[in-house]
Design an enzyme around this catalytic site. Structure first.
Site, PDB file in Angstrom:
ATOM      1  CG  HIS A 116      -1.932   1.063   1.267  1.00  0.00           C
ATOM      2  ND1 HIS A 116      -3.093   0.975   2.009  1.00  0.00           N
ATOM      3  CD2 HIS A 116      -1.989   2.285   0.653  1.00  0.00           C
ATOM      4  CE1 HIS A 116      -3.806   2.076   1.851  1.00  0.00           C
ATOM      5  NE2 HIS A 116      -3.144   2.897   1.042  1.00  0.00           N
ATOM      6  CG  HIS A 170      -1.084   5.977  -3.053  1.00  0.00           C
ATOM      7  ND1 HIS A 170      -2.198   5.711  -3.826  1.00  0.00           N
ATOM      8  CD2 HIS A 170      -1.403   5.616  -1.784  1.00  0.00           C
ATOM      9  CE1 HIS A 170      -3.152   5.221  -3.048  1.00  0.00           C
ATOM     10  NE2 HIS A 170      -2.704   5.160  -1.803  1.00  0.00           N
ATOM     11  CG  HIS A 199      -7.496   3.337  -0.826  1.00  0.00           C
ATOM     12  ND1 HIS A 199      -6.892   2.564  -1.778  1.00  0.00           N
ATOM     13  CD2 HIS A 199      -6.523   4.128  -0.282  1.00  0.00           C
ATOM     14  CE1 HIS A 199      -5.592   2.878  -1.826  1.00  0.00           C
ATOM     15  NE2 HIS A 199      -5.355   3.820  -0.923  1.00  0.00           N
ATOM     16  CD  GLU A 209      -7.495   6.956   4.663  1.00  0.00           C
ATOM     17  OE1 GLU A 209      -6.445   7.528   4.994  1.00  0.00           O
ATOM     18  OE2 GLU A 209      -7.936   6.965   3.496  1.00  0.00           O
ATOM     19  CG  ASP A 218      -1.490   5.937   2.474  1.00  0.00           C
ATOM     20  OD1 ASP A 218      -1.766   5.692   1.294  1.00  0.00           O
ATOM     21  OD2 ASP A 218      -2.274   6.529   3.237  1.00  0.00           O
TER      22      ASP A 218
END
Length: 388
Positions: free
Chosen positions: A43, A45, A239, A242, A320
């Site tokens: 995970h 980006h 996702h 969250e 992340d």
């Protein structure tokens, strides 16, 4: 999923204050182990790995004037550090991502991340990127993918780190936009048949507020029914849960048929969902430092990662958007050890869960699990000897 946690926990509870020196030494050994152990990153980006210096370099190369927004790298870093919530993060994130324009830019960004990941001893990564955001600036999917894949190949040979790609739809845009993007991705697969071995799935990310997974039911149905002779085994991740409610996790599983949930920390509000996640071993890729930075939890001590693990959920730790949220994958592991009192059993369990959640052949997982066991064996032997 990892096993054997209960016995280790009972043994830990039997220790008394007389072992304070041993516990201190054990903590130091555990942190050294975490720093050096082989890791899997599921995970992260690409756009979230852009350090300020790289943003400046790419802006200058592409004649993009960002001077009205920040003065220099230090000023931009201060803007990173001032992020307090998802909305403030996305404003900075999209502005900085705008410097990615050419194949060379995407190559440089990917190589920069993989080189940094190598320092954390990441042996395998599944890297997200947001093609719609770049398409809005006239960048073709082919430009993005060619640059990223070239860096992936070079990193494999030069750094001995493996990486696969998962382009994501951004949920604040329409499903029609996602459909258009999928058409371009599908065309890329038709023109580049070998890409299906490296681009292994499609994800859903960005702001959950008023953007439930159900909004994208149609495009993910189309992806699931795409010709395997063209796209191969196209995995789906999303996702969910969250800052969005636990119901979004259920929607991602039921409507999108997501095989993995990114974040998922809101799941504990729904007992039925927790049982399903546990019984079906559905992976949850949690990003602790990001969750605190973006206001999901006020402090890391309040994070529910340890509770999720103790419930038997298939949870793992990732970074992340590490350039923005204050830590790459090793820093996330070290932070939860300190804040949540994670022990060696917890850490090994998290790492094994990550390996088991990868979209690779089981034979490749076997190799990664053995690498982890080999790295963990000296630590566990030393701890065992100290407690005798």
């Amino acid at each position: 999923m990892c096993r054997g946690r209960g016995r280790q926990q009972r043994q830990q509870k039997q220790k008394t204050a007389n072992y304070s020196d041993v516990n201190s030494q054990s903590s130091a050994m555990l942190k050294r182990f975490v720093t050096s152990m082989p890791k899997v990153e599921l995970h992260v980006h690409l756009e979230g790995t852009l350090e300020p210096e790289l943003v400046l370099t790419l802006a200058e190369r592409n004649n993009i004037d960002l001077s009205s927004y920040f003065k220099d790298a230090n000023d931009l870093r201060s803007k990173y550090e001032s992020i307090k919530c998802l909305n403030s993060f996305l404003q900075v994130y999209h502005r900085c991502a705008s410097v990615l324009r050419t194949e060379r830019d995407f190559y440089n960004a990917t190589m920069a991340y993989l080189s940094r990941a190598k320092k954390d001893n990441v042996v395998y990564a599944e890297l997200f990127f947001d093609p719609q955001c770049h398409k809005q600036r006239g960048v073709s999917f082919e430009t993005m993918a060619d640059g990223i894949l070239a860096a992936v190949d070079d990193a494999n040979h030069q750094l001995d780190i493996k990486c696969k790609l998962i382009p994501c739809f951004v949920r604040h845009l329409s499903e029609a936009s996602a459909m258009s993007m999928w058409s371009e991705i599908f065309k890329y697969f038709q023109q580049h048949p070998k890409a299906r071995d490296k681009i292994i799935g499609i994800g859903l990310d960005s702001d959950e507020q008023d953007n439930p997974p159900s909004k994208f039911h149609g495009v993910f149905w189309k992806i699931r029914h795409a010709s395997k002779s063209v796209v191969g085994d196209m995995h789906i991740v999303a996702h969910a849960g969250e800052e969005g409610p636990s119901n979004y996790i259920s929607q991602a599983l039921n409507l999108l048929r997501s095989e993995r949930i990114d974040h998922g920390v809101q799941c504990l509000s729904d007992d039925k969902l927790v049982r399903r996640l546990r019984d079906e071993h559905i992976p949850l890729t949690v990003c602790p430092l990001s969750n605190v930075k973006l206001g999901v939890f006020d402090t890391l001590k309040q994070h529910n990662l340890k509770r999720m693990l103790d419930f038997g959920l298939n949870v793992s730790v990732h970074s992340d958007n590490p350039a923005y949220v204050g830590g790459y994958i090793t820093q996330n592991y070290l932070a939860v050890i300190e804040a949540l009192g994670m022990n060696e059993s917890d850490v090994v369990c998290l790492a094994i869960n990550a390996i088991n959640s990868t979209f690779v052949l089981e034979s490749e997982r076997v190799v990664m699990r053995q690498q982890l066991r080999d790295a963990a064996r000296p630590l566990l032997l030393m701890l065992s000897a100290e407690y005798e």
